[in-house]
Design a protein around this motif. Sequence first.
Motif, PDB file in Angstrom:
ATOM      1  N   ARG A 134      32.503   3.977  19.025  1.00  0.00           N
ATOM      2  CA  ARG A 134      31.128   4.464  18.988  1.00  0.00           C
ATOM      3  C   ARG A 134      30.336   4.115  17.733  1.00  0.00           C
ATOM      4  O   ARG A 134      29.108   4.033  17.797  1.00  0.00           O
ATOM      5  CB  ARG A 134      31.121   6.000  19.133  1.00  0.00           C
ATOM      6  N   SER A 135      31.004   3.964  16.595  1.00  0.00           N
ATOM      7  CA  SER A 135      30.260   3.895  15.349  1.00  0.00           C
ATOM      8  C   SER A 135      30.838   2.859  14.380  1.00  0.00           C
ATOM      9  O   SER A 135      32.055   2.749  14.253  1.00  0.00           O
ATOM     10  CB  SER A 135      30.266   5.270  14.662  1.00  0.00           C
ATOM     11  N   PRO A 136      29.963   2.146  13.658  1.00  0.00           N
ATOM     12  CA  PRO A 136      30.449   1.218  12.621  1.00  0.00           C
ATOM     13  C   PRO A 136      31.049   1.947  11.423  1.00  0.00           C
ATOM     14  O   PRO A 136      31.644   1.321  10.547  1.00  0.00           O
ATOM     15  CB  PRO A 136      29.187   0.446  12.222  1.00  0.00           C
ATOM     16  N   LEU A 137      30.895   3.273  11.388  1.00  0.00           N
ATOM     17  CA  LEU A 137      31.501   4.068  10.324  1.00  0.00           C
ATOM     18  C   LEU A 137      32.972   4.375  10.614  1.00  0.00           C
ATOM     19  O   LEU A 137      33.611   5.088   9.837  1.00  0.00           O
ATOM     20  CB  LEU A 137      30.736   5.387  10.140  1.00  0.00           C
ATOM     21  N   ASN A 138      33.496   3.828  11.714  1.00  0.00           N
ATOM     22  CA  ASN A 138      34.862   4.169  12.142  1.00  0.00           C
ATOM     23  C   ASN A 138      35.880   3.991  11.027  1.00  0.00           C
ATOM     24  O   ASN A 138      36.660   4.890  10.728  1.00  0.00           O
ATOM     25  CB  ASN A 138      35.266   3.355  13.382  1.00  0.00           C
ATOM     26  N   ILE A 139      35.875   2.832  10.392  1.00  0.00           N
ATOM     27  CA  ILE A 139      36.913   2.548   9.401  1.00  0.00           C
ATOM     28  C   ILE A 139      36.630   3.272   8.086  1.00  0.00           C
ATOM     29  O   ILE A 139      37.542   3.500   7.284  1.00  0.00           O
ATOM     30  CB  ILE A 139      37.047   1.019   9.175  1.00  0.00           C
ATOM     31  N   VAL A 140      35.369   3.656   7.859  1.00  0.00           N
ATOM     32  CA  VAL A 140      35.036   4.398   6.643  1.00  0.00           C
ATOM     33  C   VAL A 140      35.698   5.770   6.679  1.00  0.00           C
ATOM     34  O   VAL A 140      36.445   6.156   5.761  1.00  0.00           O
ATOM     35  CB  VAL A 140      33.506   4.536   6.489  1.00  0.00           C
ATOM     36  N   ILE A 141      35.435   6.524   7.740  1.00  0.00           N
ATOM     37  CA  ILE A 141      36.030   7.859   7.870  1.00  0.00           C
ATOM     38  C   ILE A 141      37.533   7.746   8.096  1.00  0.00           C
ATOM     39  O   ILE A 141      38.319   8.544   7.580  1.00  0.00           O
ATOM     40  CB  ILE A 141      35.376   8.635   9.025  1.00  0.00           C
ATOM     41  N   GLY A 142      37.938   6.733   8.847  1.00  0.00           N
ATOM     42  CA  GLY A 142      39.364   6.534   9.116  1.00  0.00           C
ATOM     43  C   GLY A 142      40.169   6.265   7.872  1.00  0.00           C
ATOM     44  O   GLY A 142      41.396   6.421   7.861  1.00  0.00           O
ATOM     45  N   GLY A 143      39.500   5.865   6.783  1.00  0.00           N
ATOM     46  CA  GLY A 143      40.201   5.598   5.525  1.00  0.00           C
ATOM     47  C   GLY A 143      40.924   6.807   4.965  1.00  0.00           C
ATOM     48  O   GLY A 143      41.868   6.659   4.161  1.00  0.00           O
ATOM     49  N   PHE A 144      40.510   8.004   5.375  1.00  0.00           N
ATOM     50  CA  PHE A 144      41.189   9.204   4.894  1.00  0.00           C
ATOM     51  C   PHE A 144      42.638   9.283   5.387  1.00  0.00           C
ATOM     52  O   PHE A 144      43.445  10.018   4.819  1.00  0.00           O
ATOM     53  CB  PHE A 144      40.434  10.462   5.306  1.00  0.00           C
ATOM     54  N   ALA A 145      42.975   8.539   6.440  1.00  0.00           N
ATOM     55  CA  ALA A 145      44.367   8.512   6.898  1.00  0.00           C
ATOM     56  C   ALA A 145      45.262   7.932   5.810  1.00  0.00           C
ATOM     57  O   ALA A 145      46.385   8.409   5.588  1.00  0.00           O
ATOM     58  CB  ALA A 145      44.482   7.694   8.184  1.00  0.00           C
ATOM     59  N   GLY A 146      44.793   6.904   5.108  1.00  0.00           N
ATOM     60  CA  GLY A 146      45.557   6.341   4.002  1.00  0.00           C
ATOM     61  C   GLY A 146      45.600   7.271   2.806  1.00  0.00           C
ATOM     62  O   GLY A 146      46.628   7.376   2.116  1.00  0.00           O
ATOM     63  N   SER A 147      44.491   7.973   2.552  1.00  0.00           N
ATOM     64  CA  SER A 147      44.459   8.949   1.460  1.00  0.00           C
ATOM     65  C   SER A 147      45.509  10.024   1.672  1.00  0.00           C
ATOM     66  O   SER A 147      46.172  10.467   0.718  1.00  0.00           O
ATOM     67  CB  SER A 147      43.076   9.599   1.380  1.00  0.00           C
ATOM     68  N   ALA A 148      45.665  10.437   2.925  1.00  0.00           N
ATOM     69  CA  ALA A 148      46.619  11.505   3.239  1.00  0.00           C
ATOM     70  C   ALA A 148      48.040  11.120   2.858  1.00  0.00           C
ATOM     71  O   ALA A 148      48.838  11.979   2.456  1.00  0.00           O
ATOM     72  CB  ALA A 148      46.540  11.856   4.724  1.00  0.00           C
ATOM     73  N   ALA A 149      48.378   9.834   2.952  1.00  0.00           N
ATOM     74  CA  ALA A 149      49.721   9.385   2.573  1.00  0.00           C
ATOM     75  C   ALA A 149      49.963   9.609   1.086  1.00  0.00           C
ATOM     76  O   ALA A 149      51.026  10.094   0.674  1.00  0.00           O
ATOM     77  CB  ALA A 149      49.902   7.907   2.930  1.00  0.00           C
ATOM     78  N   ALA A 150      48.972   9.247   0.259  1.00  0.00           N
ATOM     79  CA  ALA A 150      49.106   9.452  -1.191  1.00  0.00           C
ATOM     80  C   ALA A 150      49.193  10.935  -1.521  1.00  0.00           C
ATOM     81  O   ALA A 150      50.002  11.353  -2.371  1.00  0.00           O
ATOM     82  CB  ALA A 150      47.921   8.817  -1.910  1.00  0.00           C
ATOM     83  N   TRP A 151      48.378  11.736  -0.861  1.00  0.00           N
ATOM     84  CA  TRP A 151      48.386  13.176  -1.123  1.00  0.00           C
ATOM     85  C   TRP A 151      49.696  13.815  -0.668  1.00  0.00           C
ATOM     86  O   TRP A 151      50.188  14.750  -1.298  1.00  0.00           O
ATOM     87  CB  TRP A 151      47.184  13.824  -0.447  1.00  0.00           C
TER      88      TRP A 151
END
Length: 288
Positions: A134-151
Amino acid sequence: MALSIPSKLIYYTKLSKPRIIWLLDLAALGGAFLASKIILVNLLAVLIGGTLASGGSMIINEGIEINKDKVMKRTSHRPTVMGYVSKKEAIVVGTFLLILGTLIGLIANPLSSMFILLGGLIYVLVYTIWLKPRSPLNIVIGGFAGSAAAWAGFAAMTGKLDLAAFLLGFLIFMWTPGHFWSLALRFKEDYDRAGIPMLPVIMPENFSARMIAISNALMIPFAISLYLFVGIPYLIVSVAMSILLMYFSIRLLKNPTGEEAWTSFKVSAPYLAIILLSIIIIRLITFI
């Protein structure tokens, strides 16, 4: 004819995207080594649990996206597209692995387990199902999945988060758009054919190149600021790598082609890997 168990395992391994998982595991290790101590049992729990949960999320993703993968040359030979793994099988097995990985994360502590689960849910529900179509922001918000690994890695050692952990998580969050927009620019026709509104599909190449450069530039302060917690050797590495990354970003700005975007993509993954490895190695030396 039914496939043998070893054959199925090979196909599921391919679907789990090992090249992405090893970077997520590095992120978890980077988060863990930012902590003031290493608890080996907890470290193993977050790595094993995170690997299983991440792999499960990738498998679910490819089960859901079979029809899109069929029309993209880059993904047309995936085991789901070839019929070796059905949509139902992928979703069931992937869900099982996501749950199993989350439960293993509990060996470390509930907060670490929560971040393992959060990373998977963001990738499957927020990125794959909600935003990607739906949105070109898909990978922007989806980037938090990688952040969660570090956290998850940091929380496994401490049971909490602090500024250093947040900075590392946001470094990965800021790194993600530039990396995947470069990929999307290289395979723009593929994404267009599949009806996926990645930024390079809906915007001109020069605009996409500009956004890649801006995203990378905004990420660099997060990368460099971690020297406050890691030290001067890390500062040298992060500055050198950031200069290299921006050099290729500027090259892409001047020549916004698929070939130049592919070069940018191939540079950005080692960039993050070297940043994470430098954190791990420098902190490991201080522990010794």
